[in-house]
Design an enzyme around this catalytic site. Structure first.
Site, short mmCIF file in Angstrom:
data_model
loop_
_atom_site.label_atom_id
_atom_site.label_comp_id
_atom_site.label_asym_id
_atom_site.label_seq_id
_atom_site.Cartn_x
_atom_site.Cartn_y
_atom_site.Cartn_z
N HIS A 114 10.27 -11.31 5.88
CA HIS A 114 10.55 -12.21 4.77
C HIS A 114 12.06 -12.25 4.54
O HIS A 114 12.82 -11.53 5.19
CB HIS A 114 9.84 -11.71 3.50
N SER A 147 -1.15 -14.43 -3.90
CA SER A 147 0.23 -14.69 -3.49
C SER A 147 0.69 -15.97 -4.18
O SER A 147 -0.10 -16.89 -4.42
CB SER A 147 0.26 -14.89 -1.98
N SER A 148 1.99 -16.04 -4.45
CA SER A 148 2.50 -17.25 -5.11
C SER A 148 2.43 -18.47 -4.18
O SER A 148 2.63 -19.59 -4.62
CB SER A 148 3.93 -17.03 -5.61
N CYS A 149 2.10 -18.23 -2.88
CA CYS A 149 1.89 -19.36 -1.96
C CYS A 149 0.65 -20.16 -2.37
O CYS A 149 0.44 -21.28 -1.89
CB CYS A 149 1.68 -18.86 -0.54
N TYR A 168 -2.42 -19.51 5.10
CA TYR A 168 -2.38 -18.28 4.32
C TYR A 168 -2.78 -18.56 2.87
O TYR A 168 -3.61 -17.86 2.28
CB TYR A 168 -0.95 -17.75 4.41
N PRO A 181 1.37 -11.70 -7.15
CA PRO A 181 2.77 -11.26 -7.14
C PRO A 181 3.67 -12.38 -6.62
O PRO A 181 3.25 -13.20 -5.81
CB PRO A 181 2.79 -10.09 -6.15
N GLY A 190 0.82 -1.21 0.00
CA GLY A 190 0.00 0.00 0.00
C GLY A 190 0.85 1.27 0.00
O GLY A 190 0.61 2.19 -0.77
N LYS A 228 -5.98 -17.17 0.55
CA LYS A 228 -5.73 -16.42 -0.68
C LYS A 228 -6.43 -17.07 -1.87
O LYS A 228 -6.92 -16.40 -2.77
CB LYS A 228 -4.23 -16.33 -0.95
#
Ligand SMILES: NC(=O)c1ccc[n+]([C@@H]2O[C@H](COP(=O)([O-])OP(=O)(O)OC[C@H]3O[C@@H](n4cnc5c(N)ncnc54)[C@H](OP(=O)(O)O)[C@@H]3O)[C@@H](O)[C@H]2O)c1
Length: 307
Positions: free
Chosen positions: A176, A103-105, A132, A160, A13, A136
């Site tokens: 991270h 998320s790529s997770c 998570y 992303p 943000g 998502k």
């Protein structure tokens, strides 16, 4: 154009708010106190009052591997509630355009091939961030279902890769990989240590994009919303090993000591590289090299810690 950004105080943000393109829009970016996404009725009321032309959903409960392992319940329920409340409230009050950040997770674990958008729900999730990831996936599917049921609603998801940069979290319990490395190496220098430990063998590969580039991609998505695919990765298309990230940070920070791999620590997925074919076809690519991104992030870290 009125743009409502959720999560305006977060890393993504704040990078949106700092980006030069922000001057072209009338942006509303409420804090979580002004707009608490855990409260469905309050969210609906807020959206009705502010009536944006487009909503960028970048709020969420976000953390590194340690936080995700420690508190899977919070990551699942928090993100489920936030995503469901915001997306359903937007639909209920008639907001027609929404960009949801995934998320790529969300992708299956241990795929050696780049993760293409069709691969969501095509395999077992990585256990260290399963809660998570599940939340998502639900938000992305909600956006898809709403758009499919009524074509007047265009709710799209950007996925992303890992992001690092200005306004990152540097606290080791939250951070991270890249901010964690910056902090660890800076602490080692301050304490005159000549070695730094690396979780695992350091051979796992990760893709990290500089935060200003993600903000740039999101403004491009607003500008060219009609042509934006309903779900699209935002990544670099290449990755580095964890050991390489340590070396790159060490070169920028000026650390000349050793790295010691701690094989008792968890490492997560062996590789998590998103496929950028759709992104490239759509016509966008990141501008910062790894060293440029790390230099800017390190500068921010020093300013933040008054060093
Ligand atoms: N960081 C990454 O590497 C990365 C990578 C891929 C995708 N993403 C996605 O990008 C989005 C933003 O990530 P980020 O890194 O910017 O996270 P962040 O720095 O932790 O920021 C999270 C934001 O969400 C807000 N928020 C949390 N709970 C809320 C609630 N109940 N109501 C309203 N707002 C709430 C926070 O507000 P307060 O500060 O007021 O609590 C904060 O502004 C997330 O959806 C994340 O999944 C991030």
């Amino acid at each position: 154009m009125r743009v409502l950004i959720t999560g305006g105080s977060g890393m993504v943000g704040r990078n949106l708010l700092e980006h030069t393109a922000s001057n072209r829009f009338s942006i509303i970016a409420p804090s979580s106190q002004e707009l608490n996404l855990y409260d469905f009725d309050a969210t609906k009321k807020f959206l009705l009052k502010c009536s944006p032309d487009i909503l960028i959903h970048s709020a969420g409960i976000v953390g590194g591997i340690q936080a995700n392992i420690r508190e899977p319940f919070k990551f699942l329920v928090g993100n489920l509630d936030i995503g469901r409340n915001l997306i359903c409230a937007a639909r209920d009050v008639g907001i027609k355009r929404l960009i949801n950040l995934g998320s790529s997770c969300m992708y299956p674990r241990n795929c050696s091939d780049p993760l293409s958008e069709e691969m969501v729900l095509k395999g077992e999730l990585e256990p260290t961030n399963e809660g998570y990831a599940l939340a998502k996936i639900v938000s992305a599917r909600l956006c898809d279902y709403i758009s499919r049921e009524n074509s007047e609603y265009q709710y799209k998801t950007l996925i992303p890769c890992n992001i690092y940069g200005r306004h990152d979290k540097f606290d080791p319990s939250q951070s991270h990989l890249i901010p964690a490395i910056i902090h660890k190496i800076q602490v080692a220098i301050s304490n005159k240590k000549d070695s730094v430990d690396v979780w695992g063998d350091g051979l796992a590969r990760r893709e990290f994009m500089y935060s200003e580039d993600l903000a740039d991609a999101i403004y491009s998505a607003i500008d060219r919303f009609e042509t934006l695919p309903s779900i699209m990765n935002v990544g670099l298309g290449y990755d580095h090993t964890i050991n390489e990230y340590y070396k790159e940070v060490a070169a920028i920070v000026g650390f000349e000591g050793q790295f010691v791999n701690d094989l008792s620590k968890p490492v997560g997925m062996a590789r998590k590289l998103v496929c950028v074919k759709r992104l490239n076809k759509w016509g966008w690519e990141a501008k910062h090299s790894l060293s440029e991104g790390i230099e800017k992030t390190y500068k921010f870290y020093l300013e933040k810690h008054n060093k």
